[in-house]
Motif scaffolding. Structure first.
Motif, mmCIF file in Angstrom:
data_model
loop_
_atom_site.group_PDB
_atom_site.id
_atom_site.type_symbol
_atom_site.label_atom_id
_atom_site.label_comp_id
_atom_site.label_asym_id
_atom_site.label_seq_id
_atom_site.Cartn_x
_atom_site.Cartn_y
_atom_site.Cartn_z
ATOM 1 N N SER A 136 -2.855 3.927 -5.997
ATOM 2 C CA SER A 136 -2.312 2.682 -5.455
ATOM 3 C C SER A 136 -2.972 2.342 -4.125
ATOM 4 O O SER A 136 -3.266 1.176 -3.845
ATOM 5 N N TYR A 137 -3.202 3.361 -3.312
ATOM 6 C CA TYR A 137 -3.802 3.115 -1.998
ATOM 7 C C TYR A 137 -5.262 2.672 -2.100
ATOM 8 O O TYR A 137 -5.662 1.674 -1.484
ATOM 9 N N GLU A 176 2.434 3.760 -17.849
ATOM 10 C CA GLU A 176 3.395 4.858 -17.944
ATOM 11 C C GLU A 176 3.296 5.770 -16.715
ATOM 12 O O GLU A 176 4.315 6.164 -16.126
ATOM 13 N N PHE A 177 2.072 6.085 -16.327
ATOM 14 C CA PHE A 177 1.838 6.981 -15.196
ATOM 15 C C PHE A 177 2.407 6.422 -13.899
ATOM 16 O O PHE A 177 3.155 7.100 -13.173
ATOM 17 N N LEU A 178 2.088 5.171 -13.611
ATOM 18 C CA LEU A 178 2.546 4.576 -12.350
ATOM 19 C C LEU A 178 4.058 4.319 -12.362
ATOM 20 O O LEU A 178 4.731 4.494 -11.345
ATOM 21 N N THR A 230 0.832 -1.192 0.000
ATOM 22 C CA THR A 230 0.000 0.000 0.000
ATOM 23 C C THR A 230 0.867 1.241 0.000
ATOM 24 O O THR A 230 0.979 1.923 1.012
ATOM 25 N N PRO A 231 1.498 1.524 -1.134
ATOM 26 C CA PRO A 231 2.308 2.732 -1.209
ATOM 27 C C PRO A 231 1.457 3.936 -0.846
ATOM 28 O O PRO A 231 0.297 4.026 -1.218
ATOM 29 N N GLY A 232 2.043 4.849 -0.150
ATOM 30 C CA GLY A 232 1.307 6.032 0.249
ATOM 31 C C GLY A 232 0.476 5.823 1.479
ATOM 32 O O GLY A 232 -0.312 6.682 1.864
ATOM 33 N N HIS A 236 1.585 -1.515 -6.244
ATOM 34 C CA HIS A 236 1.126 -2.904 -6.378
ATOM 35 C C HIS A 236 0.398 -3.115 -7.696
ATOM 36 O O HIS A 236 0.382 -4.231 -8.244
ATOM 37 N N LEU A 237 -0.199 -2.049 -8.260
ATOM 38 C CA LEU A 237 -0.947 -2.191 -9.505
ATOM 39 C C LEU A 237 -0.046 -2.625 -10.661
ATOM 40 O O LEU A 237 -0.521 -3.279 -11.602
ATOM 41 N N LEU A 238 1.227 -2.269 -10.607
ATOM 42 C CA LEU A 238 2.153 -2.695 -11.652
ATOM 43 C C LEU A 238 2.494 -4.175 -11.542
ATOM 44 O O LEU A 238 3.030 -4.772 -12.487
ATOM 45 N N LYS A 239 2.130 -4.777 -10.397
ATOM 46 C CA LYS A 239 2.457 -6.191 -10.166
ATOM 47 C C LYS A 239 1.227 -7.092 -10.178
ATOM 48 O O LYS A 239 1.297 -8.241 -10.616
#
Length: 567
Positions: A387-388, A137-139, A41-43, A147-150
């Motif tokens: 992401s959060y 690209e944004f993330l 949970t980045p952020g 976590h969305l990139l994974k």
């Protein structure tokens, strides 16, 4: 619009949504309830600086979140503490698409930071405008540890890419095989819900049913329903001094809700017996569905005024307990407050046709589509916010509120709402509990909740039984509607297909009302013949041919052949 699970599963926490049909793509069979999956949970660390306010535009005029608050112990206040953001909502009650179109072409820099759209077209227009981020690209640029990139479901992302040409949105109420690998269902119950649930249906007030001396089995055929409506009308029943309404249709959206259920119940499909695409409006079963409402209007079971009312007026009639039968989108059924609903499931046509139930073996993109503006002055904060709110922690906060106040967890990590939490969910437009539908992940909700019990009273199993009654009807024939999925450029903004589709829909809505309210059967038939002629004039055959080319291509790609089961 196509959801892939208990169409906006109120049991799972997303209540009072509008119009969408929800089936599931692939349902696992979990053994033991799993611990909620842990996602980064980045952020998530609390922020100390003054929060930054951003603009959130939504085209869903019925969405009614409260004004954002930073008060501790509230959903929005806790989210602000974690992300450092607050939001000012811009939710036009009317003409939202038009206003968004104007924003896209305006030279002003006052473009929203976050945009949530409905339907297949507005997101594509945003992509073509160049005003929104491709999320990979944004993330990668602003929150590379997201976590969305994974763990964003690869099969859902694939559908996004097919539609938009890239991953440009987070879809609400998404579910897929990949989503369930991350969040396996907590019980077998959800597998049944996923297989059978459907929002469009028929609900019956069990109290009035009993008072009228009727049984649910009396309502399983078209003729039986019409006879029951006549009996209820003739009895002149009242509830708390108000006259009983024999039939409630879905207000000004009846053509997209009430008629869609009747189409499916009477067996209409957009594919004919030869496996060719055929506009569902041109099917004999659609004529029969309209004819049913014509007969109901002739019988005085509903009045013409119902065809213009909004959802609030429908729900007021439900809460007054004066509606005997409702045909429309059952998400409006106020299951959180009412415990009297039952459903006969499919209404069998007196023509002998078989009811049909579309399901999708391919996942969809979700319902609401949320995009991030390139013009935002806070891209890093927005990336960490995104992401959060899509993490396990963020979704738990959004849907269930504050632990120990609005919900508790058992020793397996499964979440149960407290009485205060149940009330907060009912008052979501004031409390913010379960109102941020844009980030509802149905696989997650199925993962963290136990199967409902009778404890819930209004809602719970009552809702599940009503919403799955059609799908569980023994006469229903299921077909894979994934073969009808279209490539993203089929309805390219401004293209010929879009123009034909919009002209057909505008005509259909206006002309159906005339047919339903025709003075007699001869007039109805004359109006229907006029309808067929006008549809051909509007190039329905040309659009059907284009649809059919894609249907045959998709069928070959999937190795799935679907043919109409009736006409």
């Amino acid at each position: 619009m196509k959801l892939k699970v208990f169409s906006i599963l109120m049991l799972a926490g997303a209540v009072a949504l509008s119009g969408c049909s929800a089936n599931n793509a692939g349902s696992g069979s979990p053994s033991e309830p799993a611990e909620p999956a842990k996602t980064e949970t980045p952020g998530a660390g609390e922020t100390s600086a003054a929060p930054v306010d951003l603009n959130w535009f939504a085209t869903a005029g019925f969405w009614n979140p409260p004004q954002w608050t930073t008060e501790p112990g509230t959903v929005m206040g806790e989210q602000t503490k974690k992300t450092g953001l607050t939001f000012t909502f811009n939710i036009p009650a009317q003409d939202a698409d038009t206003k968004l179109n104007l924003m896209m072409v305006s030279s002003s820099d006052a473009f929203p930071d976050v945009i949530s759209t409905l339907g297949p077209d507005m997101g594509k227009k945003l992509v073509e405008s160049g005003k929104i981020w491709e999320l990979e690209e944004f993330l990668t640029k602003y929150d590379p540890e997201s976590h969305l990139l994974k763990d964003f479901p690869a099969d859902v992302k694939e559908q996004m890419v097919k539609h938009y040409g890239g991953w440009y949105a987070i879809g609400s109420h998404m579910v897929s095989d990949e989503a369930r690998k991350l969040y396996p269902p907590s019980s077998e119950y959800y597998a049944d819900v996923a297989k059978y649930s459907e929002n469009k249906g028929v609900l019956v007030n069990a109290n009035i049913l009993k008072e009228a001396g009727l049984e649910l089995s009396d309502l399983r055929t078209e003729d039986g329903v019409l006879a029951a409506l006549q009996k209820v009308k003739d009895m002149n029943l009242t509830v708390n001094g108000q006259s009983v309404i024999p039939l409630q249709i879905h207000g000004k959206n009846y053509h997209g809700e009430t008629l869609q259920f009747l189409q499916r119940s009477f067996g209409a499909m957009p594919i004919d017996k030869d496996g060719k695409f055929r506009n569902i409006y041109m099917s004999p079963e659609n004529k029969h569905a309209i004819q049913f409402l014509f007969k109901a209007a002739q019988g005085g079971y509903f009045d013409a005024g119902q065809m213009t009312i909004d959802d609030a007026a429908i729900e007021a009639n439900f809460l007054a307990e004066r509606v005997f039968m409702f045909i429309g989108n059952t998400a409006r059924g106020k299951f959180d407050s009412l415990d009297y609903w039952v459903s006969p499931g499919a209404i069998l046509s007196n023509e002998g046709t078989k009811p049909v139930f579309p399901f999708w073996s391919e996942p969809g993109r979700g319902w609401m589509q949320t995009h991030i503006s390139k013009s935002t002055k806070e891209p890093e904060k927005l990336a960490k916010w995104l992401s959060y709110v899509t993490s396990a922690e963020g979704m738990t906060l959004s849907h269930f509120g504050i632990e120990g106040v609005h919900y508790t967890k058992d020793d397996k990590g499964l979440i149960t709402r407290t009485d205060e939490g149940i009330q907060a969910q009912k008052d979501s437009s004031k409390t913010g509990v379960d109102i941020l539908w844009q980030f509802a992940n149905m696989a997650f909700l199925e993962h963290v909740q136990p199967a409902p019990t009778k404890r819930e009273g209004a809602g719970g199993l009552i809702e599940m039984e009503a919403k799955t009654a059609f799908g569980r009807s023994p006469d229903v024939v299921r077909y894979d509607a994934s073969v009808l999925n279209l490539p993203g450029d089929f309805f390219a903004p401004g293209g010929k297909n879009v123009q034909i589709r919009e002209e057909i829909q505008q005509f259909y809505v206006a002309h159906v009302a005339k047919m339903v309210l025709a003075k007699d059967e001869a007039t109805f038939n004359a109006l229907y013949n006029e309808f067929v002629a006008k549809m051909k004039q509007l190039k329905v055959d040309e659009l059907d041919a284009a649809h059919d080319a894609e249907l045959q291509k998709k069928s070959k790609e999937m190795g799935v052949t679907v043919k109409g089961v009736n006409s």
